[in-house]
Write an enzyme that holds these catalytic residues in place. Structure first.
Site, PDB file in Angstrom:
ATOM      1  N   SER A   1       0.853  -1.189   0.000  1.00 12.33           N
ATOM      2  CA  SER A   1       0.000   0.000   0.000  1.00 12.33           C
ATOM      3  C   SER A   1       0.891   1.242   0.000  1.00 12.33           C
ATOM      4  O   SER A   1       1.712   1.404  -0.903  1.00 12.33           O
ATOM      5  CB  SER A   1      -0.951  -0.059   1.209  1.00 12.33           C
ATOM      6  OG  SER A   1      -1.901   0.946   1.149  1.00 12.33           O
TER       7      SER A   1
ATOM      8  N   HIS B   1      -2.775  -0.971  -3.316  1.00  9.87           N
ATOM      9  CA  HIS B   1      -3.918  -0.089  -3.043  1.00  9.87           C
ATOM     10  C   HIS B   1      -3.748   1.205  -3.826  1.00  9.87           C
ATOM     11  O   HIS B   1      -2.790   1.936  -3.613  1.00  9.87           O
ATOM     12  CB  HIS B   1      -3.988   0.258  -1.552  1.00  9.87           C
ATOM     13  CG  HIS B   1      -4.337  -0.905  -0.687  1.00  9.87           C
ATOM     14  ND1 HIS B   1      -4.130  -0.907   0.669  1.00  9.87           N
ATOM     15  CD2 HIS B   1      -4.901  -2.098  -0.975  1.00  9.87           C
ATOM     16  CE1 HIS B   1      -4.554  -2.054   1.180  1.00  9.87           C
ATOM     17  NE2 HIS B   1      -5.018  -2.798   0.201  1.00  9.87           N
TER      18      HIS B   1
ATOM     19  N   ASP C   1      -4.843  -4.650   5.884  1.00  6.23           N
ATOM     20  CA  ASP C   1      -5.177  -5.565   4.789  1.00  6.23           C
ATOM     21  C   ASP C   1      -3.985  -6.490   4.551  1.00  6.23           C
ATOM     22  O   ASP C   1      -2.839  -6.056   4.567  1.00  6.23           O
ATOM     23  CB  ASP C   1      -5.486  -4.745   3.525  1.00  6.23           C
ATOM     24  CG  ASP C   1      -6.024  -5.611   2.390  1.00  6.23           C
ATOM     25  OD1 ASP C   1      -6.487  -6.735   2.661  1.00  6.23           O
ATOM     26  OD2 ASP C   1      -5.979  -5.150   1.239  1.00  6.23           O
TER      27      ASP C   1
END
Lengths: 274, 195
Positions: free
Chosen positions: B18, B45, B138
């Site tokens: 991310s 992401h 996540d």
């Protein structure tokens, strides 16, 4: 590897769902269906899929609760604005040449895409000569689509999408607000027919000028995708248009030759005539 | 010249990253040879409206082929696939790639957990899962799924990662995960890791 017992249980559960209630998810893409079924199992409070299967077979009330997980579809009005811009700028000029039009929104879920089309057609002066067929396998989704009520906090995204899609009016003209919701103008449904239809088990659906089916095929395995694309081809009139989701394509289908690229980037195809 | 090796028994590499992802991936992907013998699936992401950025960006830096994943295409050895913006990426037991527009997980679509859990289901012990820099959790439960299925989980060292929350969450959820600097992760993809 995925748990062998769980694999057996999932196959049996989907078989039970098909034999008992005629909903056929057996050829859905496995990874996503497994994820959705695990969510259903955990949130409905079952220890395993066998227990869920028993409840499903013996208690009809379990059916809609399970279907809510299996048929969930998340969409937006004017999702992928460039798709709707391509419909407006490239497809609509062809559609104008017909005195009456039939449009099929296949897998319409809760109606966001349907109303995007109705508004676009109204802006282009085509709504009155058009019949919109909105189909889904979920009666709950069809009911929600017919109500046309969306949470107000989603309208900002919808409005931005509409503008980016070349909208010629203001989206706020089409809804009023009530209790934190946006309630769509009932008149938007005047030309819409809602119908229960399965791309998996049901047959051809009329002589369509345009079929839009976006982000439905990604949930199917290749065989089922093939069936659906064949069904679309047979449901389209001469040189009819097919619009798919931005990451879907007909390249892997045996019906690929039945279509030509019309707007390649936006996944709009045109039926090719022999 | 021929450095087309991968760890014994490995069949698939999945990577999640991310905040700070581009920098971190730049330390790993260009190190891999054109004939790297496994498919590599990556979730980064990114906002849903950033179309088609990652694949061209990394194709310019990498020897392996780099693509944005398409629905139902076979995941091939020697190819890096990025999840497209606004879709989850999953892998099926026959190695084909699937996309989904199911709801966001940890406010993210694509989600690392969704990819990693599908990889654990499809390839079990043959999966190498890698969690890089990021500021949310996540990937933690997906890493656990990979480890539970007998696969390998490598995590960027939180002490040197641009954002430590994601590596820390993965290490906490997954007892067998190993933390290491980026250069060591790249090395691990090329041959058997020093245990």
């Amino acid at each position: 590897m995925s748990d062998l017992i769980e694999d057996i249980e999932i196959r049996l559960l989907l078989e039970a769902l098909h034999q008992r209630y005629h909903y056929d998810f057996r050829n859905y893409a496995q990874a996503s269906i497994r994820r959705r079924l695990r969510q259903a199992r955990d949130q409905l409070g079952f220890a395993n899929f066998s227990a869920l299967q028993e409840a499903l077979l013996h208690d009809e009330a379990m059916l809609p609760r399970l279907l809510a997980y299996l048929t969930v579809q998340v969409s937006e009005m004017f999702r992928d604005p460039s798709y709707f811009r391509a419909i407006r700028e490239k497809v609509v000029p062809h559609l104008r040449t017909f005195p009456s039009l039939k449009i099929w929104i296949a897998g319409c879920s809760t109606g966001e895409e349907l109303y995007s089309f109705v508004i676009l057609f109204r802006e282009e002066g085509l709504e009155q000569r058009t019949l919109f067929y909105a189909t889904d396998i979920s009666q709950d989704a069809l009911d929600a689509a017919a109500r046309g009520i969306y949470s107000l906090d989603r309208m900002r995204t919808f409005t931005e999408n509409h503008r980016a899609a070349g909208g010629k009016s203001s989206l706020s003209e089409y809804y009023r607000t009530a209790y934190g919701n946006a309630v769509l103008d009932q008149g938007l449904r005047d030309k819409v027919v809602f119908s229960d239809h399965s791309l998996v088990t049901d047959a051809v659906f009329g002589e369509m000028h345009l079929i839009s089916c976006r982000n439905v095929l990604i949930y199917f395995n290749r065989d089922l995708q093939d069936r659906a694309i064949g069904l679309f081809r047979d449901s389209l009139g001469r040189k009819g248009f097919l619009g798919l989701g931005s990451k879907e394509n007909i390249r892997f289908s045996s019906h690929a030759d039945g279509f030509s690229d019309f707007a390649r980037q936006d996944k709009i195809y045109q039926r090719r005539e022999a | 010249m021929s450095s087309s090796e991968a760890p014994e028994g490995a069949r698939l590499v999945v990577i999640g990253a991310s905040a700070g992802a581009l920098q971190a991936l730049t330390q790993i992907l260009p190190a891999l040879p054109v004939d790297y013998p496994l498919p590599i699936l990556i979730v980064v992401h990114i906002p849903p409206d950033r179309r088609n950025m990652l694949a061209p960006l990394f194709q310019a830096k990498c020897r392996m082929a780099v693509r944005e994943a398409e629905d139902k295409e076979p995941g091939l050895a020697g190819v890096v696939y990025f999840a497209p913006p606004d879709y989850h990426l999953l892998v099926e037991t026959d190695g084909t790639l699937s996309l989904s527009s199911d709801e966001e997980v940890w406010f993210s679509r694509p989600s690392i957990d969704v990819l990693f859990e599908s990889a654990a289901d499809a390839y079990g012990a043959g999966v190498i899962g890698i969690i890089l820099t990021g500021a949310n959790p996540d990937g933690a439960s997906g890493s656990k799924a990979i480890a539970d299925a007998g696969g390998t989980v490598l995590v960027e060292d939180p002490a040197t990662a641009y954002a430590s929350a994601m590596p820390l969450a993965a290490l906490q959820a997954c007892g067998t995960a190993r933390a290491m600097p980026l250069a060591a992760i790249a090395n691990c993809l090329l041959k058997e890791c020093a245990a």
